[in-house]
Design a protein around this motif. Structure first.
Motif, mmCIF file in Angstrom:
data_model
loop_
_atom_site.group_PDB
_atom_site.id
_atom_site.type_symbol
_atom_site.label_atom_id
_atom_site.label_comp_id
_atom_site.label_asym_id
_atom_site.label_seq_id
_atom_site.Cartn_x
_atom_site.Cartn_y
_atom_site.Cartn_z
ATOM 1 N N ASN A 63 16.991 -51.594 6.218
ATOM 2 C CA ASN A 63 17.441 -51.300 7.582
ATOM 3 C C ASN A 63 16.460 -51.834 8.621
ATOM 4 O O ASN A 63 16.870 -52.384 9.646
ATOM 5 C CB ASN A 63 17.650 -49.796 7.772
ATOM 6 C CG ASN A 63 18.875 -49.292 7.050
ATOM 7 O OD1 ASN A 63 19.803 -50.041 6.777
ATOM 8 N ND2 ASN A 63 18.874 -48.011 6.720
ATOM 9 N N ALA A 64 15.170 -51.686 8.356
ATOM 10 C CA ALA A 64 14.156 -52.198 9.290
ATOM 11 C C ALA A 64 14.244 -53.716 9.391
ATOM 12 O O ALA A 64 14.147 -54.284 10.484
ATOM 13 C CB ALA A 64 12.763 -51.766 8.840
ATOM 14 N N LEU A 65 14.441 -54.378 8.267
ATOM 15 C CA LEU A 65 14.565 -55.839 8.284
ATOM 16 C C LEU A 65 15.840 -56.268 9.009
ATOM 17 O O LEU A 65 15.829 -57.236 9.770
ATOM 18 C CB LEU A 65 14.530 -56.390 6.859
ATOM 19 C CG LEU A 65 13.188 -56.247 6.145
ATOM 20 C CD1 LEU A 65 13.313 -56.663 4.689
ATOM 21 C CD2 LEU A 65 12.101 -57.039 6.846
ATOM 22 N N ASN A 66 16.921 -55.541 8.798
ATOM 23 C CA ASN A 66 18.169 -55.850 9.499
ATOM 24 C C ASN A 66 17.988 -55.721 11.009
ATOM 25 O O ASN A 66 18.511 -56.533 11.778
ATOM 26 C CB ASN A 66 19.298 -54.923 9.038
ATOM 27 C CG ASN A 66 19.716 -55.178 7.604
ATOM 28 O OD1 ASN A 66 19.378 -56.193 7.003
ATOM 29 N ND2 ASN A 66 20.433 -54.229 7.035
ATOM 30 N N GLN A 67 17.237 -54.717 11.447
ATOM 31 C CA GLN A 67 17.013 -54.502 12.877
ATOM 32 C C GLN A 67 16.154 -55.594 13.492
ATOM 33 O O GLN A 67 16.221 -55.826 14.695
ATOM 34 C CB GLN A 67 16.367 -53.138 13.113
ATOM 35 C CG GLN A 67 17.304 -51.990 12.840
ATOM 36 C CD GLN A 67 16.602 -50.647 12.896
ATOM 37 O OE1 GLN A 67 15.481 -50.531 13.368
ATOM 38 N NE2 GLN A 67 17.274 -49.618 12.397
ATOM 39 N N THR A 68 15.347 -56.262 12.681
ATOM 40 C CA THR A 68 14.520 -57.362 13.190
ATOM 41 C C THR A 68 15.150 -58.711 12.871
ATOM 42 O O THR A 68 14.490 -59.740 12.925
ATOM 43 C CB THR A 68 13.088 -57.289 12.621
ATOM 44 O OG1 THR A 68 13.144 -57.204 11.197
ATOM 45 C CG2 THR A 68 12.339 -56.095 13.170
ATOM 46 N N GLN A 69 16.434 -58.690 12.541
ATOM 47 C CA GLN A 69 17.242 -59.881 12.276
ATOM 48 C C GLN A 69 16.704 -60.760 11.157
ATOM 49 O O GLN A 69 16.808 -61.983 11.199
ATOM 50 C CB GLN A 69 17.437 -60.698 13.559
ATOM 51 C CG GLN A 69 18.396 -60.043 14.501
ATOM 52 C CD GLN A 69 17.790 -59.790 15.858
ATOM 53 O OE1 GLN A 69 16.736 -60.291 16.180
ATOM 54 N NE2 GLN A 69 18.465 -58.991 16.652
ATOM 55 N N VAL A 70 16.103 -60.126 10.156
ATOM 56 C CA VAL A 70 15.681 -60.853 8.961
ATOM 57 C C VAL A 70 16.877 -60.875 8.020
ATOM 58 O O VAL A 70 17.468 -59.841 7.731
ATOM 59 C CB VAL A 70 14.469 -60.170 8.291
ATOM 60 C CG1 VAL A 70 14.142 -60.825 6.968
ATOM 61 C CG2 VAL A 70 13.272 -60.210 9.228
ATOM 62 N N THR A 71 17.238 -62.066 7.566
ATOM 63 C CA THR A 71 18.393 -62.172 6.681
ATOM 64 C C THR A 71 17.968 -62.007 5.231
ATOM 65 O O THR A 71 16.809 -62.190 4.878
ATOM 66 C CB THR A 71 19.099 -63.532 6.856
ATOM 67 O OG1 THR A 71 18.158 -64.569 6.592
ATOM 68 C CG2 THR A 71 19.653 -63.677 8.256
ATOM 69 N N GLY A 72 18.904 -61.668 4.409
ATOM 70 C CA GLY A 72 18.637 -61.488 2.991
ATOM 71 C C GLY A 72 18.627 -60.018 2.624
ATOM 72 O O GLY A 72 18.534 -59.143 3.483
ATOM 73 N N THR A 73 18.748 -59.776 1.341
ATOM 74 C CA THR A 73 18.794 -58.410 0.841
ATOM 75 C C THR A 73 17.603 -58.161 -0.061
ATOM 76 O O THR A 73 17.305 -58.963 -0.943
ATOM 77 C CB THR A 73 20.100 -58.177 0.048
ATOM 78 O OG1 THR A 73 21.202 -58.443 0.915
ATOM 79 C CG2 THR A 73 20.184 -56.757 -0.459
ATOM 80 N N LEU A 74 16.933 -57.058 0.182
ATOM 81 C CA LEU A 74 15.817 -56.656 -0.667
ATOM 82 C C LEU A 74 16.293 -55.610 -1.656
ATOM 83 O O LEU A 74 17.189 -54.828 -1.368
ATOM 84 C CB LEU A 74 14.691 -56.060 0.169
ATOM 85 C CG LEU A 74 13.885 -57.050 0.987
ATOM 86 C CD1 LEU A 74 12.866 -56.325 1.830
ATOM 87 C CD2 LEU A 74 13.185 -58.038 0.092
ATOM 88 N N ASN A 75 15.660 -55.615 -2.816
ATOM 89 C CA ASN A 75 15.941 -54.578 -3.799
ATOM 90 C C ASN A 75 14.641 -54.223 -4.511
ATOM 91 O O ASN A 75 13.580 -54.764 -4.197
ATOM 92 C CB ASN A 75 17.045 -55.015 -4.775
ATOM 93 C CG ASN A 75 16.689 -56.293 -5.507
ATOM 94 O OD1 ASN A 75 15.590 -56.442 -6.032
ATOM 95 N ND2 ASN A 75 17.629 -57.227 -5.543
ATOM 96 N N VAL A 76 14.740 -53.328 -5.467
ATOM 97 C CA VAL A 76 13.557 -52.829 -6.166
ATOM 98 C C VAL A 76 12.787 -53.959 -6.838
ATOM 99 O O VAL A 76 11.566 -53.902 -6.955
ATOM 100 C CB VAL A 76 13.973 -51.751 -7.200
ATOM 101 C CG1 VAL A 76 12.812 -51.317 -8.052
ATOM 102 C CG2 VAL A 76 14.581 -50.558 -6.490
#
Length: 122
Positions: A63-76
């Motif tokens: 969510n923090a990355l989405n709010q800073t317009q960083v693309t891509g998905t993070l996972n464990v």
């Protein structure tokens, strides 16, 4: 955010984040700042040196990355790989120089070696 009731000399409520959420915020800073701060990498060593090593709150980090317009998905699995890639381009001596002023024992900055950072990202 959690709320905890504490009684010491009086009873009060404290709102706070979990340690995994704080770690997520640190990783978000590592991934999004246009410059590097040695203290951020030092803090990462601190989080990951717990036994067992701490993992970040992934939904909060995403969510923090989405709010800073960083693309891509993070996972464990992939957050460590992404940080390892970022580590490839860092000047370790600048990290050490930056963090020394914040440490009670400035010689502890010697923990910030490329090898140690890679080790905590395993």
């Amino acid at each position: 955010i959690r709320r905890t009731v504490i009684t010491r000399h009086l009873t009060f409520v404290v709102s706070h984040y979990s340690i995994k959420s704080l770690m997520a915020g640190k990783i978000q800073a590592l991934l999004t700042r246009p410059y590097c701060k040695g203290r951020d990498w030092y803090d990462l060593v601190w989080y990951r040196s717990h036994r067992p090593p701490l993992e970040p709150n992934i939904p909060m980090l995403q969510n923090a990355l989405n709010q800073t317009q960083v693309t891509g998905t993070l996972n464990v699995e992939n957050w460590r790989k992404i940080l390892k890639t970022k580590l490839d381009n860092l000047d370790i001596n600048l990290l050490i120089e930056d963090v020394q002023a914040f440490l009670e024992h400035p010689e502890d900055a010697r923990l910030l070696t490329r090898e140690n950072l890679l080790l905590v990202l395993e």
